[in-house]
Design a protein around this motif. Structure first.
Motif, PDB file in Angstrom:
ATOM      1  N   UNK A   1       0.802  -1.227   0.000  1.00 56.56           N
ATOM      2  CA  UNK A   1       0.000   0.000   0.000  1.00 56.56           C
ATOM      3  C   UNK A   1       0.833   1.274   0.000  1.00 56.56           C
ATOM      4  N   UNK A   2       2.117   1.186   0.309  1.00 56.89           N
ATOM      5  CA  UNK A   2       2.904   2.414   0.352  1.00 56.89           C
ATOM      6  C   UNK A   2       3.021   3.047  -1.045  1.00 56.89           C
ATOM      7  N   UNK A   3       3.541   2.322  -2.051  1.00 62.50           N
ATOM      8  CA  UNK A   3       3.593   2.940  -3.384  1.00 62.50           C
ATOM      9  C   UNK A   3       2.264   2.921  -4.117  1.00 62.50           C
ATOM     10  N   UNK A   4       1.372   1.999  -3.731  1.00 64.43           N
ATOM     11  CA  UNK A   4       0.112   1.859  -4.474  1.00 64.43           C
ATOM     12  C   UNK A   4      -0.979   2.803  -3.989  1.00 64.43           C
ATOM     13  N   UNK A   5      -0.864   3.301  -2.765  1.00 63.09           N
ATOM     14  CA  UNK A   5      -1.964   4.085  -2.192  1.00 63.09           C
ATOM     15  C   UNK A   5      -1.479   5.244  -1.322  1.00 63.09           C
ATOM     16  N   UNK A   6      -0.673   4.961  -0.307  1.00 60.23           N
ATOM     17  CA  UNK A   6      -0.311   5.991   0.669  1.00 60.23           C
ATOM     18  C   UNK A   6       0.515   7.111   0.053  1.00 60.23           C
ATOM     19  N   UNK A   7       1.496   6.771  -0.789  1.00 59.26           N
ATOM     20  CA  UNK A   7       2.346   7.805  -1.354  1.00 59.26           C
ATOM     21  C   UNK A   7       1.690   8.601  -2.479  1.00 59.26           C
ATOM     22  N   UNK A   8       0.986   7.961  -3.428  1.00 55.17           N
ATOM     23  CA  UNK A   8       0.421   8.745  -4.539  1.00 55.17           C
ATOM     24  C   UNK A   8      -0.585   9.807  -4.118  1.00 55.17           C
ATOM     25  N   UNK A   9      -1.295   9.595  -3.032  1.00 50.71           N
ATOM     26  CA  UNK A   9      -2.323  10.573  -2.637  1.00 50.71           C
ATOM     27  C   UNK A   9      -1.695  11.943  -2.392  1.00 50.71           C
ATOM     28  N   UNK A  10      -0.772  12.080  -1.430  1.00 48.51           N
ATOM     29  CA  UNK A  10      -0.199  13.423  -1.222  1.00 48.51           C
ATOM     30  C   UNK A  10       0.715  13.866  -2.354  1.00 48.51           C
ATOM     31  N   UNK A  11       1.444  12.918  -2.956  1.00 46.14           N
ATOM     32  CA  UNK A  11       2.395  13.308  -4.002  1.00 46.14           C
ATOM     33  C   UNK A  11       1.681  13.862  -5.228  1.00 46.14           C
ATOM     34  N   UNK A  12       0.629  13.171  -5.680  1.00 42.98           N
ATOM     35  CA  UNK A  12      -0.076  13.632  -6.871  1.00 42.98           C
ATOM     36  C   UNK A  12      -0.913  14.875  -6.583  1.00 42.98           C
ATOM     37  N   UNK A  13      -1.452  14.973  -5.366  1.00 41.12           N
ATOM     38  CA  UNK A  13      -2.241  16.166  -5.047  1.00 41.12           C
ATOM     39  C   UNK A  13      -1.366  17.411  -4.975  1.00 41.12           C
ATOM     40  N   UNK A  14      -0.223  17.311  -4.314  1.00 45.20           N
ATOM     41  CA  UNK A  14       0.615  18.506  -4.228  1.00 45.20           C
ATOM     42  C   UNK A  14       1.159  18.848  -5.605  1.00 45.20           C
ATOM     43  N   UNK A  15       1.422  17.839  -6.442  1.00 43.00           N
ATOM     44  CA  UNK A  15       1.876  18.112  -7.804  1.00 43.00           C
ATOM     45  C   UNK A  15       0.808  18.867  -8.591  1.00 43.00           C
ATOM     46  N   UNK A  16      -0.434  18.467  -8.432  1.00 41.35           N
ATOM     47  CA  UNK A  16      -1.516  19.150  -9.152  1.00 41.35           C
ATOM     48  C   UNK A  16      -1.758  20.545  -8.604  1.00 41.35           C
ATOM     49  N   UNK A  17      -1.637  20.711  -7.304  1.00 37.28           N
ATOM     50  CA  UNK A  17      -1.787  22.036  -6.709  1.00 37.28           C
ATOM     51  C   UNK A  17      -0.688  22.965  -7.226  1.00 37.28           C
ATOM     52  N   UNK A  18       0.519  22.427  -7.329  1.00 34.93           N
ATOM     53  CA  UNK A  18       1.638  23.228  -7.813  1.00 34.93           C
ATOM     54  C   UNK A  18       1.491  23.573  -9.284  1.00 34.93           C
TER      55      UNK A  18
END
Length: 400
Positions: A139-156
Motif C-alpha cells: 500500500x505504500x507505493x500503491x496508495x499511501x504515497x500517490x495521494x499526497x504526491x499527486x495532489x501537491x503536484x496538481x496544486x503546484x
C-alpha cells in the motif's frame, strides 16, 4: 558547540527504539527531568527537549532560531547551509512571516475544502487499481504515497504528462536517507525540474499555485525565482513524504485495532478524533525539528547560552503521560487535539489542513472498499524507517 571529550554520562541522540510502534524507551526517563544535553552523531552537543510543556514553550520562544546559517545550528541534513535550499522552514520572523503569507492562501481551510473532490477522485482511482493487483499489495507505493504526491503536484501545477515521472522522482527522493549525500543529487534533480516549470509558468500561466506566486510576487520583484523554487521543493518533499508515512502507519494501526474501524466509519465526529490520535501516537518527525539559541534564554528552567543547539523530540512530548494519560496506548477516545505533530506557533506546519483532509478521505475509503483488509505479513517482518528524518515503514503489504 562540539565537544570531543568522551563523557559517558551524556546520552547519544538519535536514540534507538526497542519497539517499532513506540518512541525510544529512554524518552520516558528523560521526561522526568528538565532539558539535558545529548551528543548528536556528529559529536555536537545539543539540548534535548522531551516534556510537552517545555516543548510548547520552546516552540514559542523567539530566542530560539531556525536560521541554518547561525553559529551552532545543528545540521541534521547534508544540504549546504544555504537558506534558499530550506525556504521558509529555516527563516525567522519577519522574513518567515512575509514568505509564509504568500503561500498560506493555497492551504487554508477554504482552499483545502476546494481540493476535496479531486482527492476523492484520486483515492477512488487508486483503490480501483489496488483491487486489480495480485495480493499481497504494498500500500505504500500503491496508495499511501500517490495521494499526497499527486495532489501537491496538481496544486503546484505539474503538467499531467509529467505526473508519473514526477511521482517516481519524488518517491525516489523520499526513500533515500536525507542524511546521505545521495539526497543532495536527488534534491538537485527535482530543483532543476522545478526551475524549468517556474519558467514555463512565467511564459504560460495557468490556474495553479506556481503561476499565482510567479505573477503575484516574482513578477513584482517581491520574491526571487530561486526562492520560489526552494519554497516549491519544500512543499513538495515535506507534503508528500510526511503524509504518505502517516497514512501508511495509520492503516497499520487500524489493522492492529480492528475494533476501531466500524466506529470510525459509522459515528459522526469519530473520524476527526481517530486522526488526531493517530497523529499524536506516531509523531513521525524524528530529528529535523531543531533550533539554535541566538541570545540568552531558558528552557524548562535550564539556562541556554547563545550558539547552543536545541533539538525537539516531538514523539517524546506527544507521549508525555502527564498530558496524555497512558500515552503508549492508541486511544481515539482521548482528546488529542493539542498534539504537537504539526508543531506549534510560528512554524506550525502550513500543510496541516491538507494532510488531515487527505487522511479523512483516504482511511474511510480504504476500509469501506476492503472491509476484510488485513496485513499481508507478520508485524515482526515489517521493515521500519529508523534512520530517516520522517519515521515510517518501507513497505505495507496487505491482503483481503
Amino acid at each position: 558547540m562540539t565537544d570531543t571529550t568522551q563523557d559517558t554520562t551524556i546520552p547519544t541522540w538519535p536514540m534507538p527504539r526497542s519497539c517499532p510502534l513506540l518512541p525510544p524507551d529512554r524518552y520516558a526517563e528523560l521526561r522526568e527531568e528538565p532539558p539535558r544535553q545529548v551528543r548528536l552523531d556528529d559529536g555536537t552537543l545539543a539540548w534535548l527537549v522531551t516534556r510537552y510543556a517545555d516543548m510548547r514553550a520552546a516552540m514559542l520562544n523567539p530566542s530560539l532560531s531556525v536560521d541554518i546559517t547561525l553559529p551552532g545550528f545543528p545540521l541534521r541534513l547534508p544540504l549546504p547551509p544555504d537558506p534558499l535550499l530550506h525556504s521558509f522552514l529555516r527563516l525567522d520572523p519577519p522574513e518567515h512571516t512575509r514568505v509564509r503569507r504568500m503561500v498560506m492562501p493555497e492551504f487554508n481551510n477554504t482552499a483545502v475544502d476546494g481540493y476535496r473532490p479531486a482527492v476523492r477522485e484520486l483515492v477512488q482511482g487508486l483503490l480501483d487499481a489496488v483491487a486489480e493487483q495480485p495480493q499481497p499489495v504494498d500500500l505504500l507505493p500503491a496508495f499511501a504515497f500517490p495521494i499526497p504526491a499527486l495532489m501537491i503536484a496538481r496544486i503546484l501545477g505539474v503538467p499531467e504528462r509529467d505526473l508519473d515521472a514526477f511521482q517516481e522522482q519524488n518517491l525516489a527522493l523520499t526513500r533515500c536517507d536525507l542524511r546521505n549525500a545521495d539526497a543532495v543529487d536527488a534534491f538537485g534533480a527535482l530543483s532543476e525540474y522545478l526551475e524549468g516549470l517556474v519558467r514555463d509558468k512565467e511564459r504560460e500561466p495557468s490556474d495553479d499555485l506556481i503561476s499565482r506566486l510567479v505573477h503575484l510576487h516574482v513578477a513584482k520583484g517581491e520574491f526571487g525565482r530561486d526562492e520560489l523554487v526552494a519554497m516549491v521543493l519544500l512543499l513538495l518533499v515535506a507534503g508528500a513524504e510526511t503524509t504518505a508515512s502517516q497514512i501508511a502507519l495509520s492503516v497499520l494501526t487500524l489493522l492492529r485495532h480492528p475494533e476501531q474501524i466500524q466506529p470510525m466509519l459509522e459515528q459522526p465526529g469519530r473520524l476527526g478524533k481517530v486522526i488526531d490520535e493517530l497523529l499524536r501516537y506516531w509523531s513521525i518527525s524524528q530529528d529535523n525539528q531543531v533550533r539554535v539559541a541566538k541570545r540568552e534564554t531558558t528552557l524548562g528552567g535550564v539556562p541556554i547560552r547563545p550558539g547552543h543547539a536545541v533539538v525537539f523530540a516531538i514523539s517524546a512530548a506527544n507521549h508525555d503521560d502527564s498530558v496524555f494519560t497512558d500515552a503508549a496506548r492508541f486511544d481515539p477516545d482521548r482528546d488529542a487535539r493539542h498534539h504537537l505533530a504539526f508543531g506549534h506557533g510560528t512554524h506550525y506546519c502550513p500543510g496541516a489542513a491538507l494532510a488531515k483532509m487527505e487522511m479523512e478521505i483516504a482511511l474511510p475509503a480504504l476500509f469501506r472498499r476492503f472491509p476484510n483488509l488485513r496485513l499481508g505479513a507478520d508485524l515482526v517482518d515489517l521493515s521500519f524507517r529508523y534512520d530517516t528524518v520522517v519515521y515510517g515503514v518501507n513497505e505495507l503489504p496487505v491482503t483481503w
